[in-house]
Design an enzyme around this catalytic site. Structure first.
Site, short mmCIF file in Angstrom:
data_model
loop_
_atom_site.label_atom_id
_atom_site.label_comp_id
_atom_site.label_asym_id
_atom_site.label_seq_id
_atom_site.Cartn_x
_atom_site.Cartn_y
_atom_site.Cartn_z
N LEU A 1 5.18 -10.58 -2.54
CA LEU A 1 3.76 -10.63 -2.94
C LEU A 1 2.89 -11.39 -1.93
CD1 LEU A 1 3.96 -11.01 -6.85
CD2 LEU A 1 3.88 -8.93 -5.47
N ASP B 1 -5.63 -0.19 21.99
CA ASP B 1 -5.89 1.10 21.34
C ASP B 1 -5.69 2.26 22.32
OD1 ASP B 1 -6.51 0.44 18.74
OD2 ASP B 1 -8.68 0.39 19.05
N ARG C 1 -7.24 9.88 16.15
CA ARG C 1 -6.02 9.53 15.41
C ARG C 1 -5.62 10.66 14.48
NH1 ARG C 1 -6.05 6.40 18.73
NH2 ARG C 1 -5.96 4.13 18.71
N TYR D 1 0.83 -1.22 0.00
CA TYR D 1 0.00 0.00 0.00
C TYR D 1 0.87 1.27 0.00
CZ TYR D 1 -3.04 3.54 2.23
OH TYR D 1 -3.71 4.69 2.57
N HIS E 1 -8.51 -1.58 8.85
CA HIS E 1 -8.36 -0.14 9.12
C HIS E 1 -9.69 0.61 9.01
CE1 HIS E 1 -4.20 -1.29 8.01
NE2 HIS E 1 -3.97 -0.62 9.12
N LEU E 2 -9.77 1.67 9.78
CA LEU E 2 -11.03 2.39 9.93
C LEU E 2 -11.59 2.90 8.60
CD1 LEU E 2 -13.22 3.64 11.75
CD2 LEU E 2 -11.75 5.65 11.95
N ASN F 1 9.67 -11.70 10.59
CA ASN F 1 9.53 -10.95 9.34
C ASN F 1 9.99 -9.50 9.44
OD1 ASN F 1 8.50 -11.06 6.55
ND2 ASN F 1 7.14 -9.44 7.26
N ALA G 1 8.79 -3.33 3.45
CA ALA G 1 8.27 -4.68 3.64
C ALA G 1 8.14 -5.04 5.12
CB ALA G 1 9.20 -5.68 2.95
N TYR H 1 4.21 -5.77 17.22
CA TYR H 1 4.38 -5.02 15.96
C TYR H 1 5.24 -3.78 16.23
CZ TYR H 1 3.40 -1.65 12.29
OH TYR H 1 3.55 -0.70 11.32
N1 UFG Z 1 -11.75 1.37 14.56
C1 UFG Z 1 -13.08 1.10 14.83
N2 UFG Z 1 -13.73 0.15 14.07
C2 UFG Z 1 -13.09 -0.54 13.07
C3 UFG Z 1 -11.74 -0.26 12.80
C4 UFG Z 1 -11.09 0.70 13.57
O1 UFG Z 1 -13.69 1.71 15.72
O2 UFG Z 1 -13.73 -1.40 12.44
C5 UFG Z 1 -11.05 2.38 15.36
C6 UFG Z 1 -9.89 1.81 16.14
O3 UFG Z 1 -10.33 1.28 17.36
C7 UFG Z 1 -9.01 3.03 16.28
C8 UFG Z 1 -9.26 3.83 14.99
O4 UFG Z 1 -10.49 3.33 14.48
O5 UFG Z 1 -9.41 3.80 17.35
C9 UFG Z 1 -8.19 3.64 13.95
O6 UFG Z 1 -7.95 2.24 13.77
P1 UFG Z 1 -7.07 1.62 12.59
O7 UFG Z 1 -7.14 0.14 12.74
O8 UFG Z 1 -7.47 2.24 11.30
O9 UFG Z 1 -5.63 2.16 12.91
P2 UFG Z 1 -4.75 1.97 14.22
O10 UFG Z 1 -4.73 3.30 14.88
O11 UFG Z 1 -5.14 0.84 15.07
O12 UFG Z 1 -3.38 1.46 13.58
C10 UFG Z 1 -2.57 2.24 12.79
C11 UFG Z 1 -1.76 1.36 11.86
C12 UFG Z 1 -0.82 0.48 12.63
C13 UFG Z 1 -0.01 1.31 13.55
C14 UFG Z 1 -0.90 2.14 14.40
C15 UFG Z 1 -0.15 3.02 15.31
O13 UFG Z 1 -2.62 0.57 11.11
O14 UFG Z 1 0.01 -0.20 11.74
O15 UFG Z 1 -1.72 2.95 13.59
O16 UFG Z 1 -0.92 3.25 16.43
F1 UFG Z 1 0.74 0.54 14.35
#
Ligand code: UFG
Length: 335
Positions: free
Chosen positions: A38, A290, A226, A16, A194-195, A97, A79, A146
């Site tokens: 891949l 979170d 965020r 991505y 992801h959100l 990895n 990667a 991670y």
């Molecule tokens: N969220 C929801 N519902 C969903 C998905 C996400 O409420 O279905 C919320 C999560 O709880 C969070 C926010 O949306 O509060 C963002 O979540 P993401 O999964 O989009 O992103 P993250 O903040 O968890 O993770 C991102 C990157 C990670 C990185 C992290 C650093 O994807 O690789 O930021 O905190 F490690």
């Protein structure tokens, strides 16, 4: 014939963030060799004009061949595995990895005298913030494997600097989002956690409703905040990090974000405006690990790299992601 300039080696360039950076660097006239196994990358995400090598950075013989043939000037290392939840249940997969595999790449760099490294690190190296906005002096205390794997590789890179002069920029991304404005490439994770893409999958009717993970956080509307950074802004930061190293810059860490935070509810409301659809939601439990609020202090990125985010509003991220998801590929490279 004039000598061609040495190429850049891009690991994970079919993923991505990697593929968006590949597109950006190619437009800047760089020569690119992309290495991707891949597992999560997509061959179709790569434009014409890049050399593609399918394989793994832990494969010493392959690394030897790639460096002998292409003599890259620098490595941009994308990667990695990036599912925080999975890293908790399967930590060894992440340490193998994200931490062990790059050691072979680094050994090969040392052998061939390649001394520039741009590393896709993460704000997850900071763990639960003790203050926001988060600057680079914030204590690093990752709360999941991670983040720990990324933090440990930063340590390894510092040691390589001392031992053989490797110069690195650790780019600590906040929440990467958005897609190429033309909709040619985009975000295609399987599974998608992801959100923003999940909200848009609901708008598209691919999933029934959105679960908001926690509504009792100490934030104005109770949902997590965020800092959403557009993937094209991440791409431009990589180009500037490269110029920084080419100019003789020392190893350094740089946070990449906008400096502004948006709640889960705000993102969903903006997605409803952009798509014109009602997005059904349900309120669920907090997701383990979170933090309530992650906001970047981007001052160092501006001071050291001359970088600043262009897309500061998540609306443009959501618009571009929606274009990708509703475009000819429908948000998927395969099938
Ligand atoms: N969220 C929801 N519902 C969903 C998905 C996400 O409420 O279905 C919320 C999560 O709880 C969070 C926010 O949306 O509060 C963002 O979540 P993401 O999964 O989009 O992103 P993250 O903040 O968890 O993770 C991102 C990157 C990670 C990185 C992290 C650093 O994807 O690789 O930021 O905190 F490690």
């Amino acid at each position: 014939m004039a000598d061609l300039k040495a190429p850049l080696l891009i690991t994970g360039g079919a993923g991505y963030i990697g593929s968006h950076t590949v597109q950006y660097l190619l437009k800047q006239g760089e020569r690119l060799v992309v290495l991707d196994n891949l597992v999560f990358g997509h061959r179709e995400a790569l434009p014409e004009g890049v050399v593609f090598v399918e394989g793994d950075m832990a494969d010493a013989a392959l690394m030897e061949r790639v460096f002998a043939e292409h003599r890259p000037e620098a490595v941009l290392h994308f990667a990695a595995f990036a599912y925080v939840g999975e890293s908790v249940t399967d930590p060894l997969k992440y340490y193998r990895n994200n931490l062990a595999a790059p050691l072979t790449l680094l050994e090969t760099m040392s052998k061939f005298g390649c001394h520039r490294f741009i590393f896709s690190s993460t704000c997850a190296t900071y763990g639960d913030p003790v203050k926001v906005p988060i600057d680079e002096t914030h204590p690093q205390a990752p709360v999941n494997p991670y983040g720990a794997s990324k933090w440990m590789l930063e340590r390894v890179l510092r040691d390589c600097e001392r031992a053989w002069g490797l110069k690195s920029v650790f780019l600590r991304y906040f929440n990467a989002s958005g897609c190429d404005a033309e909709g040619r490439i985009g975000e295609d994770h399987d599974p998608e956690t992801h959100l923003i893409p999940r909200v848009l999958m609901v708008a598209k009717g691919e999933i029934e409703k959105m679960t908001i993970f926690g509504t009792d956080y100490p934030t104005p509307d109770g949902t997590c905040i965020r800092d959403y950074i557009h993937v094209n802004d991440l791409a431009s930061a990589h180009a500037l990090a490269l110029e920084y190293l080419r100019g003789g810059g020392e190893t350094t860490a740089v946070n990449l974000g906008t400096g502004r935070g948006f709640s889960v509810k705000e993102i969903i409301a903006t997605a409803e405006e952009v798509t014109g659809k009602t997005i059904p939601v349900e309120y669920g439990e907090r997701r383990a690990g979170d933090p309530a609020e992650l906001i970047c202090d981007p001052a160092k990125a501006k001071a050291v790299l001359g970088w600043e985010a262009v897309n500061k509003e998540p609306r443009s991220h959501i618009e571009s992601a929606w274009k990708w998801m509703t475009g000819p590929r429908g948000g998927r490279y395969e099938g």
